[in-house]
Scaffold this active site. Structure first.
Site, PDB file in Angstrom:
ATOM      1  N   LYS A   1       0.820  -1.214   0.000  1.00 19.83           N
ATOM      2  CA  LYS A   1       0.000   0.000   0.000  1.00 19.83           C
ATOM      3  C   LYS A   1       0.850   1.258   0.000  1.00 19.83           C
ATOM      4  O   LYS A   1       0.465   2.277  -0.570  1.00 19.83           O
ATOM      5  CB  LYS A   1      -0.955   0.010   1.201  1.00 19.83           C
TER       6      LYS A   1
ATOM      7  N   LYS B   1      -5.089  -9.103  -7.295  1.00 23.05           N
ATOM      8  CA  LYS B   1      -6.303  -9.327  -6.519  1.00 23.05           C
ATOM      9  C   LYS B   1      -7.412  -8.353  -6.954  1.00 23.05           C
ATOM     10  O   LYS B   1      -7.116  -7.228  -7.331  1.00 23.05           O
ATOM     11  CB  LYS B   1      -5.820  -9.150  -5.082  1.00 23.05           C
TER      12      LYS B   1
ATOM     13  N   LYS C   1     -10.871  -2.713  -4.503  1.00 24.07           N
ATOM     14  CA  LYS C   1     -11.697  -1.515  -4.553  1.00 24.07           C
ATOM     15  C   LYS C   1     -10.994  -0.378  -5.254  1.00 24.07           C
ATOM     16  O   LYS C   1     -11.619   0.502  -5.825  1.00 24.07           O
ATOM     17  CB  LYS C   1     -11.979  -1.035  -3.126  1.00 24.07           C
TER      18      LYS C   1
HETATM   19  P1  AMP Z   1     -11.404  -4.605   2.950  1.00 23.60           P
HETATM   20  O1  AMP Z   1     -12.296  -4.100   1.910  1.00 23.60           O
HETATM   21  O2  AMP Z   1      -9.959  -4.450   2.624  1.00 23.60           O
HETATM   22  O3  AMP Z   1     -11.748  -4.097   4.309  1.00 23.60           O
HETATM   23  O4  AMP Z   1     -11.655  -6.170   2.986  1.00 23.60           O
HETATM   24  C1  AMP Z   1     -12.781  -6.739   3.598  1.00 23.60           C
HETATM   25  C2  AMP Z   1     -12.680  -8.249   3.562  1.00 23.60           C
HETATM   26  O5  AMP Z   1     -12.712  -8.712   2.211  1.00 23.60           O
HETATM   27  C3  AMP Z   1     -11.368  -8.779   4.165  1.00 23.60           C
HETATM   28  O6  AMP Z   1     -11.646  -9.934   4.919  1.00 23.60           O
HETATM   29  C4  AMP Z   1     -10.539  -9.108   2.965  1.00 23.60           C
HETATM   30  O7  AMP Z   1      -9.622 -10.153   3.221  1.00 23.60           O
HETATM   31  C5  AMP Z   1     -11.606  -9.559   1.951  1.00 23.60           C
HETATM   32  N1  AMP Z   1     -11.161  -9.348   0.556  1.00 23.60           N
HETATM   33  C6  AMP Z   1     -10.842  -8.162  -0.032  1.00 23.60           C
HETATM   34  N2  AMP Z   1     -10.483  -8.337  -1.328  1.00 23.60           N
HETATM   35  C7  AMP Z   1     -10.580  -9.670  -1.568  1.00 23.60           C
HETATM   36  C8  AMP Z   1     -10.348 -10.498  -2.724  1.00 23.60           C
HETATM   37  N3  AMP Z   1      -9.968  -9.995  -3.890  1.00 23.60           N
HETATM   38  N4  AMP Z   1     -10.555 -11.833  -2.600  1.00 23.60           N
HETATM   39  C9  AMP Z   1     -10.952 -12.375  -1.414  1.00 23.60           C
HETATM   40  N5  AMP Z   1     -11.188 -11.655  -0.303  1.00 23.60           N
HETATM   41  C10 AMP Z   1     -11.016 -10.323  -0.359  1.00 23.60           C
END
Ligand code: AMP
Ligand code: TRP
Length: 333
Positions: free
Chosen positions: A114, A198, A201
């Site tokens: 990041k 991956k 967002k």
């Molecule tokens: P975040 O949006 O970073 O807060 O992520 C929220 C949840 O979604 C966390 O448990 C991440 O590990 C999961 N997550 C985010 N992106 C992915 C992805 N591309 N594949 C699987 N899990 C994801």
């Protein structure tokens, strides 16, 4: 025996299929088990480790709550709240930052990704972010933390912090050492444009992800445009290893259909992508459209969403403030 579940999602907009299949779908299953006690947190303090527009942040907090509910989390059964309103999180994070070691944090790969090339310009919060995450988890006597694969290292750090605190203050089992709950298959959903990245967002191209607010035409269009290769679909799982885009799309299909990869491969082996993509779009539309419709409906009910957060914060605060008071006593304040 029931589990004590805690997990968090950042209110940074564009919640996508990766969030759903990697994390939120699991939250719903855990919520549905009557024996479990679940806490799902909108981690707004984590969100501000990178710049946020205040107005957008406020909307994104509500949208995250709407997504939880639209996906099937019951706010009567599980606690849904936002982190900033329960001050114990910030307090415990400070104390735990005095337990965590620089050497441990220096190893965190997500910070390196990041912060990119210019680490000097990254916020201090982005660096210490995993300590706040440990505080979140440890305040609730959490036994299990459902997350996507990318959070595994942060959970290991959380376990180290819990153990070091218990050792340093000679208080065995004060903090429960939590277990990660990471799906074995499909725990990492990849970009539709590049099977080595991956789904995220923050990726600039919207075509790289299926958003949970996309409509039918957007989903169909994105799958149509999703990157593939020129070969027909393979006959064995092993053949997928060298074909990241094909693996990702079949993985998504399998996860939606609750099938393993082998079964899906049998269904499509030798067929061409256009036929498979049609089935995949269909499965996605079936799963995502009801969620997306419900999110949009809930977003018009701001007061309802705010009430859920308010009630959730009260419940969370009761648990977390008790724990933080005990931490004060142990530390000697
Ligand atoms: P975040 O949006 O970073 O807060 O992520 C929220 C949840 O979604 C966390 O448990 C991440 O590990 C999961 N997550 C985010 N992106 C992915 C992805 N591309 N594949 C699987 N899990 C994801
Ligand atoms: N860091 C997690 C992410 O970016 C979000 C998060 C914050 C979290 N606190 C947590 C996840 C506690 C699980 C438990 O996805």
């Amino acid at each position: 025996m029931g589990k004590k579940i805690f997990s968090g999602v950042q209110p940074t907009g564009n919640l996508h299929l990766g969030n759903y299949l990697g994390a939120i779908k699991n939250f719903v299953d855990l919520n549905n088990d009557l024996d479990n006690e679940c806490v799902f947190c909108v981690v707004d303090l984590h969100a501000i480790t990178v710049n946020q527009d205040p107005k957008e942040l406020r909307n994104n907090i509500r949208e995250t709550v709407a997504t939880f509910i639209a996906s099937g989390i019951d706010p009567e059964k599980s606690i849904i709240f936002n982190q900033s309103k329960v001050s114990a999180h910030s307090e415990a994070a400070w104390i735990l930052s005095c337990v965590a070691r620089m050497g441990w944090l220096n190893r965190m790969t997500q910070f390196k990704e990041k912060a990119g090339n210019d680490k000097e310009k990254a916020s201090v919060g982005l660096y210490s972010y995993p300590v706040l995450m440990a505080a979140d988890i440890l305040l609730y006597e959490t036994t299990h933390v459902p997350v996507g694969d990318d959070q595994k290292q942060h959970l290991e750090l959380c376990r180290d912090i819990a153990q070091k605190f218990n050792n340093d203050f000679k208080f065995e089992d004060f903090f429960k050492v939590p277990e990660p709950l990471i799906q074995k298959e499909f725990s990492r959903i990849m970009s539709l444009k590049d099977g080595s990245k991956k789904m995220s967002k923050s990726e600039s191209s919207d075509l790289s992800r299926i958003n949970l607010t996309d409509d039918k035409d957007q989903i169909i269009n994105k799958i149509k445009k999703a990157k593939t290769d020129t070969l027909p679909l393979p006959e064995t799982v092993a053949e997928l290893e060298k074909r990241p885009e094909a693996k990702n799309l079949i993985g998504i299909y399998s996860s939606l259909a609750n099938k393993n990869l082998e079964k899906s491969i049998k269904e499509f082996s030798g067929k061409n992508f256009s036929e498979f993509k049609e089935k995949l779009s269909q499965a996605l539309v079936e799963k995502i459209i009801p969620i997306s419709t419900e999110i949009k409906k809930l977003l018009n009910e701001k007061e309802y969403l705010d009430t859920i957060l308010l009630k959730g914060c009260e419940k969370a605060d009761k648990i977390a403030s008790k724990k933080v008071n005990k931490i004060h006593e142990i530390v000697g304040f």
